[in-house]
Design a protein around this motif. Sequence first.
Motif, PDB file in Angstrom:
ATOM      1  N   UNK A  82     173.289 -21.722  24.272  1.00  0.00           N
ATOM      2  CA  UNK A  82     173.507 -20.459  24.672  1.00  0.00           C
ATOM      3  C   UNK A  82     172.812 -19.243  24.487  1.00  0.00           C
ATOM      4  N   UNK A  83     172.994 -18.291  25.276  1.00  0.00           N
ATOM      5  CA  UNK A  83     172.100 -17.248  24.933  1.00  0.00           C
ATOM      6  C   UNK A  83     170.735 -17.419  24.863  1.00  0.00           C
ATOM      7  N   UNK A  84     170.052 -18.083  25.543  1.00  0.00           N
ATOM      8  CA  UNK A  84     168.642 -18.479  25.382  1.00  0.00           C
ATOM      9  C   UNK A  84     167.594 -17.393  25.392  1.00  0.00           C
ATOM     10  N   UNK A  85     166.626 -17.654  24.685  1.00  0.00           N
ATOM     11  CA  UNK A  85     165.489 -16.365  24.416  1.00  0.00           C
ATOM     12  C   UNK A  85     164.345 -16.896  24.944  1.00  0.00           C
ATOM     13  N   UNK A  86     163.406 -16.091  25.453  1.00  0.00           N
ATOM     14  CA  UNK A  86     161.906 -16.636  25.657  1.00  0.00           C
ATOM     15  C   UNK A  86     161.258 -17.547  24.518  1.00  0.00           C
ATOM     16  N   UNK A  87     161.589 -17.014  23.309  1.00  0.00           N
ATOM     17  CA  UNK A  87     161.075 -17.756  22.222  1.00  0.00           C
ATOM     18  C   UNK A  87     161.627 -19.095  21.971  1.00  0.00           C
ATOM     19  N   UNK A  88     162.582 -19.210  22.553  1.00  0.00           N
ATOM     20  CA  UNK A  88     163.271 -20.855  22.421  1.00  0.00           C
ATOM     21  C   UNK A  88     162.544 -21.670  23.453  1.00  0.00           C
ATOM     22  N   UNK A  89     161.528 -21.145  24.356  1.00  0.00           N
ATOM     23  CA  UNK A  89     160.793 -22.058  25.084  1.00  0.00           C
ATOM     24  C   UNK A  89     159.767 -22.931  24.153  1.00  0.00           C
ATOM     25  N   UNK A  90     160.031 -24.293  24.538  1.00  0.00           N
ATOM     26  CA  UNK A  90     159.482 -25.217  23.684  1.00  0.00           C
ATOM     27  C   UNK A  90     159.728 -26.861  24.061  1.00  0.00           C
ATOM     28  N   UNK A  91     158.971 -27.802  23.665  1.00  0.00           N
ATOM     29  CA  UNK A  91     159.268 -29.202  23.986  1.00  0.00           C
ATOM     30  C   UNK A  91     160.301 -29.587  22.920  1.00  0.00           C
ATOM     31  N   UNK A  92     161.599 -30.218  23.354  1.00  0.00           N
ATOM     32  CA  UNK A  92     162.562 -30.488  22.336  1.00  0.00           C
ATOM     33  C   UNK A  92     162.544 -32.039  22.328  1.00  0.00           C
ATOM     34  N   UNK A  93     162.629 -32.292  21.044  1.00  0.00           N
ATOM     35  CA  UNK A  93     162.633 -33.677  20.693  1.00  0.00           C
ATOM     36  C   UNK A  93     164.081 -34.212  19.984  1.00  0.00           C
ATOM     37  N   UNK A  94     164.246 -35.390  20.721  1.00  0.00           N
ATOM     38  CA  UNK A  94     165.366 -36.130  19.977  1.00  0.00           C
ATOM     39  C   UNK A  94     165.174 -37.001  19.029  1.00  0.00           C
ATOM     40  N   UNK A  95     165.594 -36.758  17.731  1.00  0.00           N
ATOM     41  CA  UNK A  95     165.470 -37.517  16.474  1.00  0.00           C
ATOM     42  C   UNK A  95     166.581 -38.064  15.958  1.00  0.00           C
ATOM     43  N   UNK A  96     166.305 -39.344  15.310  1.00  0.00           N
ATOM     44  CA  UNK A  96     167.390 -40.176  14.688  1.00  0.00           C
ATOM     45  C   UNK A  96     166.941 -40.793  13.514  1.00  0.00           C
ATOM     46  N   UNK A  97     167.910 -40.986  12.659  1.00  0.00           N
ATOM     47  CA  UNK A  97     167.737 -41.926  11.407  1.00  0.00           C
ATOM     48  C   UNK A  97     168.792 -43.173  11.734  1.00  0.00           C
ATOM     49  N   UNK A  98     168.260 -44.280  12.150  1.00  0.00           N
ATOM     50  CA  UNK A  98     168.935 -45.504  12.103  1.00  0.00           C
ATOM     51  C   UNK A  98     168.691 -46.595  11.319  1.00  0.00           C
ATOM     52  N   UNK A  99     169.520 -46.965  10.844  1.00  0.00           N
ATOM     53  CA  UNK A  99     169.441 -48.290   9.561  1.00  0.00           C
ATOM     54  C   UNK A  99     168.472 -47.697   8.742  1.00  0.00           C
ATOM     55  N   UNK A 100     168.544 -46.210   8.330  1.00  0.00           N
ATOM     56  CA  UNK A 100     167.648 -45.590   7.270  1.00  0.00           C
ATOM     57  C   UNK A 100     166.189 -45.624   7.700  1.00  0.00           C
ATOM     58  N   UNK A 101     165.787 -45.603   9.243  1.00  0.00           N
ATOM     59  CA  UNK A 101     164.421 -45.612   9.510  1.00  0.00           C
ATOM     60  C   UNK A 101     164.460 -44.609  10.520  1.00  0.00           C
TER      61      UNK A 101
END
Length: 114
Positions: A82-101
Amino acid sequence: VQLQAYGGGLVQPGGSLGLSCRASGFFSRINGMGWYSQAPGGQRELVASTTPGGNTRYGDSVKGRFTISGDNAWKTVYLQMNDLRPEDTAVYYCAAVVDDKPYWGAGTQVTVSS
């Protein structure tokens, strides 16, 4: 393990956008999931992360504006921005730790511009 991200796009300053990320494949446990952003020429930075135990972390610049949550099956996480700003412009990556990897999904572009 595959991480599939949904959402992103172009939004005006002050607007809202949602991202989601779903984990699939064969695994025993998701230790945690989250989102990182990388602006052009910048480093990849934490946006928000969460664990099944309810531990959440937010980057300083998004506190109070972004909310991360997981579904009951804990295979999908959502990021409400919410309340997005121009400085929020970026590539967003999902990340996960699964089975400790660690695993990374493909990035999705978020552009905040009028």
